[in-house]
Write a protein that holds these residues in place. Sequence first.
Motif, PDB file in Angstrom:
ATOM      1  N   GLU A 158       0.860  -1.188   0.000  1.00 39.64           N
ATOM      2  CA  GLU A 158       0.000   0.000   0.000  1.00 39.64           C
ATOM      3  C   GLU A 158       0.892   1.232   0.000  1.00 39.64           C
ATOM      4  OE1 GLU A 158      -0.228   2.305   2.449  1.00 39.64           O
ATOM      5  OE2 GLU A 158       0.954   1.358   4.040  1.00 39.64           O
ATOM      6  N   ARG A 159       0.426   2.323  -0.605  1.00 39.22           N
ATOM      7  CA  ARG A 159       1.240   3.552  -0.693  1.00 39.22           C
ATOM      8  C   ARG A 159       0.421   4.804  -0.451  1.00 39.22           C
ATOM      9  NH1 ARG A 159       3.583   2.569  -6.642  1.00 39.22           N
ATOM     10  NH2 ARG A 159       5.727   2.870  -6.010  1.00 39.22           N
ATOM     11  N   VAL A 160      -0.771   4.629   0.136  1.00 33.46           N
ATOM     12  CA  VAL A 160      -1.682   5.764   0.272  1.00 33.46           C
ATOM     13  C   VAL A 160      -1.282   6.677   1.421  1.00 33.46           C
ATOM     14  CG1 VAL A 160      -3.734   4.815  -0.815  1.00 33.46           C
ATOM     15  CG2 VAL A 160      -3.184   4.155   1.525  1.00 33.46           C
ATOM     16  N   PRO A 162      -2.189   8.942   4.521  1.00 38.18           N
ATOM     17  CA  PRO A 162      -3.287   9.217   5.455  1.00 38.18           C
ATOM     18  C   PRO A 162      -3.831  10.635   5.245  1.00 38.18           C
ATOM     19  CG  PRO A 162      -1.490   8.109   6.597  1.00 38.18           C
ATOM     20  CD  PRO A 162      -1.005   8.390   5.207  1.00 38.18           C
ATOM     21  N   LYS A 211       8.822  -0.591  -1.641  1.00 34.98           N
ATOM     22  CA  LYS A 211       7.993   0.101  -0.645  1.00 34.98           C
ATOM     23  C   LYS A 211       8.855   0.663   0.496  1.00 34.98           C
ATOM     24  CE  LYS A 211       5.106   1.469   2.270  1.00 34.98           C
ATOM     25  NZ  LYS A 211       3.815   2.070   2.360  1.00 34.98           N
ATOM     26  N   ASN A 215       9.659   4.921   1.638  1.00 40.33           N
ATOM     27  CA  ASN A 215       9.558   5.571   2.947  1.00 40.33           C
ATOM     28  C   ASN A 215      10.927   5.951   3.505  1.00 40.33           C
ATOM     29  OD1 ASN A 215       6.837   5.639   2.859  1.00 40.33           O
ATOM     30  ND2 ASN A 215       6.472   4.026   4.356  1.00 40.33           N
ATOM     31  N   ARG A 218      11.892   9.241   1.924  1.00 39.78           N
ATOM     32  CA  ARG A 218      11.251  10.402   2.575  1.00 39.78           C
ATOM     33  C   ARG A 218      11.900  10.668   3.935  1.00 39.78           C
ATOM     34  NH1 ARG A 218       7.222  13.836   1.463  1.00 39.78           N
ATOM     35  NH2 ARG A 218       5.740  14.443   3.070  1.00 39.78           N
ATOM     36  N   GLN A 256      10.453  19.913   4.937  1.00 38.82           N
ATOM     37  CA  GLN A 256      10.331  20.835   6.076  1.00 38.82           C
ATOM     38  C   GLN A 256      10.825  20.189   7.369  1.00 38.82           C
ATOM     39  OE1 GLN A 256       9.187  24.119   5.616  1.00 38.82           O
ATOM     40  NE2 GLN A 256       9.560  23.354   3.543  1.00 38.82           N
ATOM     41  N   GLY A 262       6.769  11.097  12.776  1.00 38.03           N
ATOM     42  CA  GLY A 262       5.819  10.211  13.434  1.00 38.03           C
ATOM     43  C   GLY A 262       5.074   9.336  12.453  1.00 38.03           C
ATOM     44  N   CYS A 265       4.597   4.482   9.704  1.00 37.47           N
ATOM     45  CA  CYS A 265       5.259   4.013   8.476  1.00 37.47           C
ATOM     46  C   CYS A 265       6.685   4.530   8.380  1.00 37.47           C
ATOM     47  CB  CYS A 265       4.475   4.487   7.260  1.00 37.47           C
ATOM     48  SG  CYS A 265       2.750   4.059   7.346  1.00 37.47           S
ATOM     49  N   PHE A 325       0.315  13.160  14.711  1.00 36.44           N
ATOM     50  CA  PHE A 325       1.650  12.975  14.144  1.00 36.44           C
ATOM     51  C   PHE A 325       1.919  13.879  12.948  1.00 36.44           C
ATOM     52  CE2 PHE A 325       0.034   9.655  11.148  1.00 36.44           C
ATOM     53  CZ  PHE A 325       0.823   9.906  10.042  1.00 36.44           C
ATOM     54  N   LYS A 326       0.845  14.456  12.383  1.00 33.74           N
ATOM     55  CA  LYS A 326       1.051  15.476  11.352  1.00 33.74           C
ATOM     56  C   LYS A 326      -0.211  16.323  11.218  1.00 33.74           C
ATOM     57  CE  LYS A 326      -0.106  12.805   7.208  1.00 33.74           C
ATOM     58  NZ  LYS A 326       0.355  12.466   5.865  1.00 33.74           N
ATOM     59  N   ARG A 414       7.336  24.195  13.598  1.00 33.70           N
ATOM     60  CA  ARG A 414       6.901  23.981  12.208  1.00 33.70           C
ATOM     61  C   ARG A 414       7.057  25.216  11.321  1.00 33.70           C
ATOM     62  NH1 ARG A 414       5.635  18.451  11.066  1.00 33.70           N
ATOM     63  NH2 ARG A 414       4.812  17.566  12.970  1.00 33.70           N
TER      64      ARG A 414
HETATM   65  N1  SAJ Z   1       7.239  15.360   8.018  1.00 36.31           N
HETATM   66  C1  SAJ Z   1       8.144  16.359   8.296  1.00 36.31           C
HETATM   67  N2  SAJ Z   1       8.549  17.167   7.262  1.00 36.31           N
HETATM   68  C2  SAJ Z   1       8.055  17.016   5.994  1.00 36.31           C
HETATM   69  C3  SAJ Z   1       7.159  15.981   5.725  1.00 36.31           C
HETATM   70  C4  SAJ Z   1       6.744  15.158   6.760  1.00 36.31           C
HETATM   71  O1  SAJ Z   1       8.604  16.535   9.433  1.00 36.31           O
HETATM   72  O2  SAJ Z   1       8.448  17.809   5.137  1.00 36.31           O
HETATM   73  C5  SAJ Z   1       6.792  14.461   9.114  1.00 36.31           C
HETATM   74  C6  SAJ Z   1       5.274  14.556   9.390  1.00 36.31           C
HETATM   75  O3  SAJ Z   1       4.994  15.631  10.248  1.00 36.31           O
HETATM   76  C7  SAJ Z   1       5.022  13.208  10.014  1.00 36.31           C
HETATM   77  C8  SAJ Z   1       6.001  12.282   9.300  1.00 36.31           C
HETATM   78  O4  SAJ Z   1       6.981  13.128   8.709  1.00 36.31           O
HETATM   79  O5  SAJ Z   1       5.332  13.221  11.405  1.00 36.31           O
HETATM   80  C9  SAJ Z   1       5.390  11.386   8.241  1.00 36.31           C
HETATM   81  O6  SAJ Z   1       4.416  12.101   7.476  1.00 36.31           O
HETATM   82  P1  SAJ Z   1       4.276  11.955   5.891  1.00 36.31           P
HETATM   83  O7  SAJ Z   1       3.188  12.834   5.450  1.00 36.31           O
HETATM   84  O8  SAJ Z   1       5.605  12.161   5.265  1.00 36.31           O
HETATM   85  O9  SAJ Z   1       3.961  10.423   5.651  1.00 36.31           O
HETATM   86  P2  SAJ Z   1       2.868   9.361   6.215  1.00 36.31           P
HETATM   87  O10 SAJ Z   1       3.526   8.567   7.303  1.00 36.31           O
HETATM   88  O11 SAJ Z   1       1.567   9.995   6.528  1.00 36.31           O
HETATM   89  O12 SAJ Z   1       2.662   8.436   4.908  1.00 36.31           O
HETATM   90  C10 SAJ Z   1       3.791   7.838   4.283  1.00 36.31           C
HETATM   91  C11 SAJ Z   1       3.705   8.089   2.758  1.00 36.31           C
HETATM   92  N3  SAJ Z   1       4.971   7.712   2.132  1.00 36.31           N
HETATM   93  C12 SAJ Z   1       5.645   8.565   1.311  1.00 36.31           C
HETATM   94  O13 SAJ Z   1       5.251   9.685   1.074  1.00 36.31           O
HETATM   95  C13 SAJ Z   1       6.896   8.034   0.690  1.00 36.31           C
HETATM   96  C14 SAJ Z   1       2.545   7.285   2.182  1.00 36.31           C
HETATM   97  O14 SAJ Z   1       2.512   7.408   0.766  1.00 36.31           O
HETATM   98  C15 SAJ Z   1       2.677   5.811   2.567  1.00 36.31           C
HETATM   99  O15 SAJ Z   1       1.604   5.025   2.047  1.00 36.31           O
HETATM  100  C16 SAJ Z   1       2.650   5.723   4.067  1.00 36.31           C
HETATM  101  O16 SAJ Z   1       3.788   6.442   4.577  1.00 36.31           O
HETATM  102  C17 SAJ Z   1       2.717   4.253   4.466  1.00 36.31           C
HETATM  103  O17 SAJ Z   1       1.663   3.714   4.861  1.00 36.31           O
HETATM  104  O18 SAJ Z   1       3.764   3.623   4.307  1.00 36.31           O
END
Ligand code: SAJ
Length: 418
Positions: A158-160, A162, A211, A215, A218, A256, A262, A265, A325-326, A414
């Motif tokens: 899965e790659r969606v 939240p 997969k 992550n 990122r 950022q 958090g 994933c 967490f976000k 932030r």
């Molecule tokens: N965050 C930062 N700075 C940023 C971006 C995010 O500090 O610039 C933090 C957020 O505040 C949060 C954490 O990173 O605490 C993760 O947030 P996120 O929006 O980056 O990701 P998730 O965990 O909500 O979802 C990710 C996604 N993966 C990618 O973008 C590569 C999503 O597509 C995946 O499906 C999901 O993990 C998963 O289930 O694996």
Amino acid sequence: MFDDGIAVIGLGYIGLPTCAALTGRGLRVIGVDVNARTVAEINAGRVPIVEPNLDEAILEAVERGMLTATTEVPHASVYLIAVPTPFRGDHEPDLRHVRAATEAIAPRLRGGEVVILESTSPPGTTERISGWISDLRPDLKLPHMGGIPDVHLAHCPERVLPGRIMVEIFTNDRVVGGLTPECAERAAELYRTFVAGEIVITDATSAEMAKLTENAFRDVNIAFANELAEICDHLDVDVWEVISLANHHPRVNILQPGPGVGGHCIAVDPWFIVSAAPEQARLIRAARETNDARPRSVLTKISEAVAASGHEGDTVTIACLGLAFKADIDDLRESPALAITQTLAAERPGARILAVEPHVSRLPTTLAGLPNVELVTTEQAVREAQVVVLLVDHAAFRAISPGELRGRQLVDTRGLWR
Ligand code: SAJ
């Protein structure tokens, strides 16, 4: 092809939206979960998680009789495993739930079924499932044994995102990795029913690694931003200004900084790569450590702000804005904001901690037992606190006017109030 229905094992953030996507295409789905309360809620047409547009889709599926939930794994044409894969101990992958799902599926197999693992998993997991099934069902031929198997096995991660799941589940490209090409093809048939994005066929281990790589990519990029924040802090330069300027370059796109990473994933999955190749995964490990060090760094800044407020000692009131967490979600899992608030309350037992989380109606259990923490509105927190800590960039906090913050010591993790 799917005459006996699709069994979706694990009715959480991935399983439930997948049930909705499949029933929306006219496929009959049996949702399975070990939690009887979750099952009862879903059978009543209610969704126990918050995700835009999911409630309506599940209610409709239940009302039309396309979705029923149960605690027992039934016989089905396709089994789709969407259970948690956390880590334990020293960041070792914990496949307990995947194994339990496999053990529940094995006795139901008659031959001809497709078993798909959607849970994010360490490399080699799909093949291990094949081995576990064959241990339990020596009468069946599994893909890892070679030849034409009785049961097909594939990994389709899965790659969606939240907050956008009910969009991305349809629009994202899907990677489908089979233990054999035929396994991948059989699994792809299911995704073709609802995925508008491209379906990319590969082998199971490449799909597992892809997969984890997404992550980890990122996480490393967020760690870069977080390290820049530490550097700029040391040099007394505004990190958000620096990033915004650097991002004007056509090939630079820095993420950022924040109070840490958090969710269930990005803070977890890179460890699966580290665990599989500890000698090689040095940058990926360092990124995890950099991001995990951020909450402590924020706590140090809060201490400095308390000292500057003149309310040192136990008399201070500190507002912690955001626990999720976000931004703009209610999910508190692995939240650095929650961890910071909890540690702050424990380390300053006499201080008054005003927690604000517009997306929850009561304090989570980790904070509820602490006598010095209250859940209050944004207005009350900002009015009564001497120190205001912004932990989550929820839209609601953007509306706070500079006037309301005047005279307060601010810790903005932030960059919302620059
Ligand atoms: N965050 C930062 N700075 C940023 C971006 C995010 O500090 O610039 C933090 C957020 O505040 C949060 C954490 O990173 O605490 C993760 O947030 P996120 O929006 O980056 O990701 P998730 O965990 O909500 O979802 C990710 C996604 N993966 C990618 O973008 C590569 C999503 O597509 C995946 O499906 C999901 O993990 C998963 O289930 O694996």
